[in-house]
Structures are given as C-alpha cells and as structure tokens.
Design a protein around this motif. Structure first.
Motif, PDB file in Angstrom:
ATOM      1  N   GLY A  80      14.656  -7.106   4.292  1.00 49.59           N
ATOM      2  CA  GLY A  80      14.465  -5.819   4.980  1.00 49.59           C
ATOM      3  C   GLY A  80      13.786  -4.743   4.154  1.00 49.59           C
ATOM      4  N   ASN A  81      13.258  -5.095   2.992  1.00 52.65           N
ATOM      5  CA  ASN A  81      12.516  -4.112   2.186  1.00 52.65           C
ATOM      6  C   ASN A  81      11.310  -3.627   2.996  1.00 52.65           C
ATOM      7  OD1 ASN A  81      11.222  -2.644   0.218  1.00 52.65           O
ATOM      8  ND2 ASN A  81      11.091  -4.306  -1.276  1.00 52.65           N
ATOM      9  N   LYS A  82      11.206  -2.323   3.173  1.00 54.51           N
ATOM     10  CA  LYS A  82      10.148  -1.778   4.031  1.00 54.51           C
ATOM     11  C   LYS A  82       8.816  -1.587   3.284  1.00 54.51           C
ATOM     12  CE  LYS A  82      12.282  -0.865   8.021  1.00 54.51           C
ATOM     13  NZ  LYS A  82      13.143  -2.049   7.860  1.00 54.51           N
ATOM     14  N   ALA A  83       8.876  -1.637   1.929  1.00 55.68           N
ATOM     15  CA  ALA A  83       7.673  -1.316   1.155  1.00 55.68           C
ATOM     16  C   ALA A  83       6.505  -2.239   1.475  1.00 55.68           C
ATOM     17  CB  ALA A  83       7.984  -1.371  -0.342  1.00 55.68           C
ATOM     18  N   GLY A  84       6.825  -3.467   1.870  1.00 58.96           N
ATOM     19  CA  GLY A  84       5.776  -4.423   2.201  1.00 58.96           C
ATOM     20  C   GLY A  84       4.968  -3.958   3.396  1.00 58.96           C
ATOM     21  N   GLU A  85       5.699  -3.541   4.425  1.00 60.48           N
ATOM     22  CA  GLU A  85       5.052  -3.104   5.668  1.00 60.48           C
ATOM     23  C   GLU A  85       4.318  -1.782   5.492  1.00 60.48           C
ATOM     24  OE1 GLU A  85       7.844  -2.275   8.980  1.00 60.48           O
ATOM     25  OE2 GLU A  85       8.783  -4.109   8.182  1.00 60.48           O
ATOM     26  N   THR A  86       5.009  -0.838   4.891  1.00 65.05           N
ATOM     27  CA  THR A  86       4.458   0.511   4.878  1.00 65.05           C
ATOM     28  C   THR A  86       3.387   0.716   3.813  1.00 65.05           C
ATOM     29  OG1 THR A  86       6.285   1.215   3.494  1.00 65.05           O
ATOM     30  CG2 THR A  86       6.548   1.592   5.832  1.00 65.05           C
ATOM     31  N   ILE A  87       3.470  -0.041   2.723  1.00 67.12           N
ATOM     32  CA  ILE A  87       2.476   0.160   1.658  1.00 67.12           C
ATOM     33  C   ILE A  87       1.702  -1.125   1.364  1.00 67.12           C
ATOM     34  CG2 ILE A  87       2.042   1.172  -0.605  1.00 67.12           C
ATOM     35  CD1 ILE A  87       4.853   2.418  -0.454  1.00 67.12           C
ATOM     36  N   GLY A  88       2.394  -2.151   0.967  1.00 67.33           N
ATOM     37  CA  GLY A  88       1.726  -3.446   0.776  1.00 67.33           C
ATOM     38  C   GLY A  88       1.322  -3.749  -0.655  1.00 67.33           C
ATOM     39  N   VAL A  89       1.105  -5.029  -0.890  1.00 70.13           N
ATOM     40  CA  VAL A  89       0.814  -5.549  -2.227  1.00 70.13           C
ATOM     41  C   VAL A  89      -0.410  -4.900  -2.851  1.00 70.13           C
ATOM     42  CG1 VAL A  89       0.120  -7.629  -3.505  1.00 70.13           C
ATOM     43  CG2 VAL A  89       1.740  -7.799  -1.646  1.00 70.13           C
ATOM     44  N   ASP A  90      -1.494  -4.869  -2.086  1.00 68.18           N
ATOM     45  CA  ASP A  90      -2.761  -4.423  -2.658  1.00 68.18           C
ATOM     46  C   ASP A  90      -2.655  -2.977  -3.137  1.00 68.18           C
ATOM     47  OD1 ASP A  90      -5.703  -3.300  -2.423  1.00 68.18           O
ATOM     48  OD2 ASP A  90      -5.834  -5.482  -2.620  1.00 68.18           O
ATOM     49  N   LYS A  91      -2.125  -2.152  -2.264  1.00 66.56           N
ATOM     50  CA  LYS A  91      -2.070  -0.723  -2.574  1.00 66.56           C
ATOM     51  C   LYS A  91      -1.154  -0.427  -3.770  1.00 66.56           C
ATOM     52  CE  LYS A  91      -2.068   3.493   0.100  1.00 66.56           C
ATOM     53  NZ  LYS A  91      -1.514   4.171   1.270  1.00 66.56           N
ATOM     54  N   ILE A  92      -0.013  -1.093  -3.823  1.00 70.28           N
ATOM     55  CA  ILE A  92       0.929  -0.853  -4.934  1.00 70.28           C
ATOM     56  C   ILE A  92       0.320  -1.310  -6.248  1.00 70.28           C
ATOM     57  CG2 ILE A  92       3.157  -1.518  -5.954  1.00 70.28           C
ATOM     58  CD1 ILE A  92       4.298  -1.643  -3.096  1.00 70.28           C
ATOM     59  N   ASN A  93      -0.196  -2.536  -6.263  1.00 67.58           N
ATOM     60  CA  ASN A  93      -0.750  -3.065  -7.519  1.00 67.58           C
ATOM     61  C   ASN A  93      -1.946  -2.240  -7.997  1.00 67.58           C
ATOM     62  OD1 ASN A  93       0.628  -5.736  -8.481  1.00 67.58           O
ATOM     63  ND2 ASN A  93       0.608  -5.819  -6.245  1.00 67.58           N
ATOM     64  N   ARG A  94      -2.750  -1.784  -7.032  1.00 71.43           N
ATOM     65  CA  ARG A  94      -3.931  -1.010  -7.393  1.00 71.43           C
ATOM     66  C   ARG A  94      -3.534   0.369  -7.954  1.00 71.43           C
ATOM     67  NH1 ARG A  94      -8.799  -2.860  -6.216  1.00 71.43           N
ATOM     68  NH2 ARG A  94      -8.056  -4.271  -4.605  1.00 71.43           N
ATOM     69  N   ALA A  95      -2.621   1.017  -7.268  1.00 76.90           N
ATOM     70  CA  ALA A  95      -2.186   2.345  -7.738  1.00 76.90           C
ATOM     71  C   ALA A  95      -1.540   2.220  -9.121  1.00 76.90           C
ATOM     72  CB  ALA A  95      -1.189   2.938  -6.746  1.00 76.90           C
ATOM     73  N   SER A  96      -0.756   1.177  -9.315  1.00 75.41           N
ATOM     74  CA  SER A  96      -0.077   0.981 -10.602  1.00 75.41           C
ATOM     75  C   SER A  96      -1.090   0.718 -11.707  1.00 75.41           C
ATOM     76  CB  SER A  96       0.890  -0.199 -10.523  1.00 75.41           C
ATOM     77  OG  SER A  96       1.825   0.015  -9.498  1.00 75.41           O
ATOM     78  N   SER A  97      -2.098  -0.082 -11.403  1.00 75.62           N
ATOM     79  CA  SER A  97      -3.122  -0.399 -12.413  1.00 75.62           C
ATOM     80  C   SER A  97      -3.869   0.865 -12.816  1.00 75.62           C
ATOM     81  CB  SER A  97      -4.122  -1.421 -11.867  1.00 75.62           C
ATOM     82  OG  SER A  97      -3.449  -2.607 -11.496  1.00 75.62           O
ATOM     83  N   LYS A  98      -4.190   1.678 -11.824  1.00 79.20           N
ATOM     84  CA  LYS A  98      -4.939   2.919 -12.119  1.00 79.20           C
ATOM     85  C   LYS A  98      -4.119   3.845 -13.015  1.00 79.20           C
ATOM     86  CE  LYS A  98      -7.767   3.084  -7.883  1.00 79.20           C
ATOM     87  NZ  LYS A  98      -8.912   2.325  -8.381  1.00 79.20           N
ATOM     88  N   LEU A  99      -2.827   3.951 -12.737  1.00 75.61           N
ATOM     89  CA  LEU A  99      -1.979   4.819 -13.562  1.00 75.61           C
ATOM     90  C   LEU A  99      -1.917   4.311 -14.997  1.00 75.61           C
ATOM     91  CD1 LEU A  99       1.001   5.517 -11.123  1.00 75.61           C
ATOM     92  CD2 LEU A  99      -0.572   7.208 -12.097  1.00 75.61           C
ATOM     93  N   ALA A 100      -1.786   2.995 -15.149  1.00 79.10           N
ATOM     94  CA  ALA A 100      -1.728   2.411 -16.501  1.00 79.10           C
ATOM     95  C   ALA A 100      -3.031   2.701 -17.234  1.00 79.10           C
ATOM     96  CB  ALA A 100      -1.472   0.908 -16.421  1.00 79.10           C
ATOM     97  N   ARG A 101      -4.150   2.565 -16.516  1.00 82.52           N
ATOM     98  CA  ARG A 101      -5.456   2.776 -17.144  1.00 82.52           C
ATOM     99  C   ARG A 101      -5.644   4.242 -17.548  1.00 82.52           C
ATOM    100  NH1 ARG A 101      -9.459   0.393 -13.321  1.00 82.52           N
ATOM    101  NH2 ARG A 101      -9.774   2.571 -12.827  1.00 82.52           N
ATOM    102  N   GLU A 102      -5.211   5.096 -16.648  1.00 86.13           N
ATOM    103  CA  GLU A 102      -5.342   6.529 -16.924  1.00 86.13           C
ATOM    104  C   GLU A 102      -4.598   6.908 -18.211  1.00 86.13           C
ATOM    105  OE1 GLU A 102      -3.861   9.045 -13.690  1.00 86.13           O
ATOM    106  OE2 GLU A 102      -3.496  10.654 -15.130  1.00 86.13           O
TER     107      GLU A 102
END
Ligand code: CBH
Ligand code: ZN
Length: 399
Positions: A80-102
């Motif tokens: 029942g984790n909602k994060a998959g539906e509302t945000i999704g793999v691509d968006k989370i991994n991409r946002a996380s990568s950008k923050l690490a790079r920054e």
C-alpha cells in the motif's frame, strides 16, 4: 585542469570515506516513514535531503550517495505504499541523483547511485524480471552521470549477483555490500563465499553494510578477506556498518532486536567508538570506510579525523572540533577541563542512565524472511483482529 579522480584511483591512494544513514536520520527528522523506508523525500522535501548531504560532506564524506534506498517500483507500491503511484521510480531516482550531484560539486566528492534488494525477489520473481526492476534505476543513474554504482543491502547472495550483473551492463565501477554479519547470508552461504561470488560477478569493491555494529561487521570483513585471498581475488574492501552496538544480535542483525527500529538509542556508538572502528578497518585493509543506519555526521567526522594522517587532511567540520576533545580546555569547570585528552575518552565506559537496562537483549530469531505471497497465506485471523483493534484505538484517540 586535472581530471577529477575516480573511485578506484582514490581507493588506490588511500581511504575513501562514505556517508552515513539517510533513511534512519530522515525518519527521525520527519521526512521518511519507518516501515516502507522509501526515499520520496528527495521529491517532497528536497531541502531536508540536500542539507543531510551537506552535513556529511562537511564531516568528511568523499561520496554523495543519491538517496535511492528501496526505490524500486515493486517496493514503492509494496503493502500500500503510495509513493509508487504518486511519484514513481524515475522521478525519485532522478531527483535524488541531482541532489547528490549538486552537493558533491560543493566539495570534491564523488556521486553514487545505489540499488538495494527488492521484495519481488523474495516472492519468487524471475531473474529477468528482478533485473528489469534494477534496470529502471540504473538507467537514471547513467543518464544523471553518477560516478559509480553500488548494490547495497542484499541479504541473499543470489539476488546480489543479479544486481551486480545488471550494473555491469554499464561501464561504471561497481561496489557491492551485503547486509550480513560473520555468519553469512540468509541461505547459509558463508561471508567468505559471498565475497568471492560478489567479486566473481564483477564487483570492484565488496563488503558489508547495515545490520551489525562496526566491530561485528569487521569480523565479517575478516572472513571475506580470507575467502578472497584464498580464491586469488583482489577487489577493494568496503564497510558501512550501523552506529548501534549489536553484540547480542542473531543472523538477521538489528532487525531482530526488540529495540528495532524505534528504541535503539541506548545502543548508539560514541564518536570515540568510531575512531576505533576507523583504525581497525584501515588496518584490516578496508579502504572504503563509511556508515549505515544510525551513523550521523559526527560519526563520519570521527572516522575522517582518525584517518586524517592517511588522507593528508582534516574535514571542514573539524573547525569546530579539536582532536580528542582539546576544545574542553576552554570549559568553565575544572573537572570538565580535565577531560580534554585522549586517554579520558578512550577509557570511558558510557552509562545508559536507565536503572534496569540490561546490556544485552533477546533477539526475535525469526529466521529467513519469506516473500509476501507466502506470508499472506500464513497470516492468522488474530493478527488482522489485532490490527482492527489498534485502528479503533487510534481513531478513538483522534476523536
Ligand atoms: O538510507 C541509507 O542510508 C541507505 N544507504 C541504507 C539504508 S539500510 C536500511 C535498513 C532498514 C531496512 C528495513 O527495515 O527494511
Ligand atoms: Zn542501514
């Protein structure tokens, strides 16, 4: 301009310091939910994630690991984790990568994209399908130009091999760490054999993370090292343990302790424990030295300070911390001033402050975890009754 040094080059030159625990720290700060432990905060609370990266950078971390723990599709929708539906793999991994790079660019840190075990493996998903789950994350790490990849937190060597193989489809350096202790993986494969299999699958760096304290983890590393030497393999070794003492934990590590995950505080390692850890790890030949759950920036700073000579520098955060507590010489009270030395802190036995607190507790010893499909069949009516009761209590409280 000289090119930025990559991970392997840095490891050859001396110790590389990893970061500490993200899900645990961000849970305490209110940005991660214990249970799913998924990293959607990279999208919903970017400042919280960015600032934790910065704290680790200042403490001496050489690696900004994108906050992508458990960010596979199956985990983001699991139970029942909602994060998959509302945000999704691509968006989370991409946002996380950008923050690490920054944040990495604010120092001279490397960026890292990590994948971790997925629930589908335990439920019997095929090798191809499990690999497809990982491929969705790795694709983002390649597009976002992460410096290297990590397979971390795997309790079964077979799934770890699948993950490494998938990472090896890219040309990135691959590190691999299992959440196991000296007793080996959850299928009875020894720590030594796990290390050999990780190296044979193509990992350039192998070791352990999470589940056990620094000293138990180093016991596992010792076994891994022996196994690798006997097999004539020479990957770099890595260790990213808990910052909780776990001498009483069973094979599943801290997950089985009664205090997991909300009452572990009495077990927290001091910064002085981390000096000892860093020295022992380095002497054992471990070159990637970091931390996992419970590891805070001050723990990483202690690792960086212990290894300052080997690294030729102190971390920026040492501006506010004189070696072995020397700053206490400026304290107003004479008995505190008397503590401004290494001997005092090395010898200290911290008290728990809890009159009936025992030094060891009794782990659950559940044994091997099975997939959700199996657990559903086994679930009894009592447990659902219990859940209903708890829910009613909660509703009453709210009303
Ligand atoms: O968040 C992080 O620091 C990651 N690099 C590693 C997390 S290890 C998480 C352990 C909790 C897992 C669980 O209870 O399922
Ligand atoms: Zn952990």
């Amino acid at each position: 301009m000289t090119a930025r040094k990559g991970l392997l080059e840095r490891l050859r030159e001396g110790p590389v310091i990893g970061d500490g625990g993200f899900v645990f720290q961000l849970e305490k700060r209110g940005y991660v939910k214990a249970g799913p432990w998924t990293p959607e905060a990279s999208v919903t609370h970017t400042d919280a994630v960015r600032s934790l990266h910065r704290d680790f950078l200042r403490a001496g971390s050489d690696v900004m690991q994108a906050f992508t723990f458990y960010a596979t599709e199956d985990k983001l929708v699991n139970r029942g984790n909602k994060a998959g539906e509302t945000i999704g793999v691509d968006k989370i991994n991409r946002a996380s990568s950008k923050l690490a790079r920054e944040v990495a660019a604010e120092g001279d840190a490397l960026t890292l994209g990590g994948i971790s075990q997925c629930p589908s493996y335990l439920s019997g998903m095929s090798k191809d399908d499990v690999k497809a789950e990982y491929r969705k994350q790795i694709k983002v790490f390649v597009e976002e130009e992460m410096d290297f990849l990590l397979c971390e937190y795997f309790e079964h060597i077979e799934e770890m091999e699948w993950a490494i193989e998938t990472c090896k489809e890219t040309d990135k350096v691959v590190a691999a760490s299992m959440c196991i202790g000296p007793e080996g993986d959850m299928h009875g494969v020894s720590a030594a054999e796990c290390a050999v299999r990780m190296a044979r699958a193509g990992a350039d760096v192998v070791g352990v993370n999470c589940h056990f304290d620094p000293f138990v983890s180093l016991e596992a590393l010792k076994k891994m090292k022996e196994g690798l030497e006997a097999a004539g393999l020479k990957p770099f070794l890595m260790c990213q343990p808990l910052a909780y003492h776990t001498p009483d934990a069973g094979k599943q590590g801290f997950i089985d302790l009664p205090e997991f995950p909300f009452g572990l505080e009495a077990r927290i390692c001091t910064r002085w424990d981390m000096h000892k850890y860093a020295r022992e790890a380095y002497e054992l030949g471990v070159r990637y030295i970091g931390g996992c759950c419970g590891f805070e920036p001050y723990h990483i700073r202690a690792v960086a300070e212990e290894l300052a000579k080997e690294r030729g520098r102190f971390p920026p955060g040492s501006d506010m911390h004189d070696a072995w507590g020397k700053g206490l010489e400026m304290h107003t009270k004479p008995w505190v001033r008397a503590r401004a030395n290494r001997e005092y802190w090395e010898k200290l036995m911290p008290a728990s402050g809890r009159p009936y607190c025992s030094s060891m507790s009794c782990p659950d010893n559940w044994g091997v975890t099975q997939g959700d499909s199996v657990l559903k069949q086994q679930a009894t009516s009592t447990s659902s009754e219990e859940i209903a009761k708890l829910k009613a209590m909660q509703d009453q409280k709210k009303a």
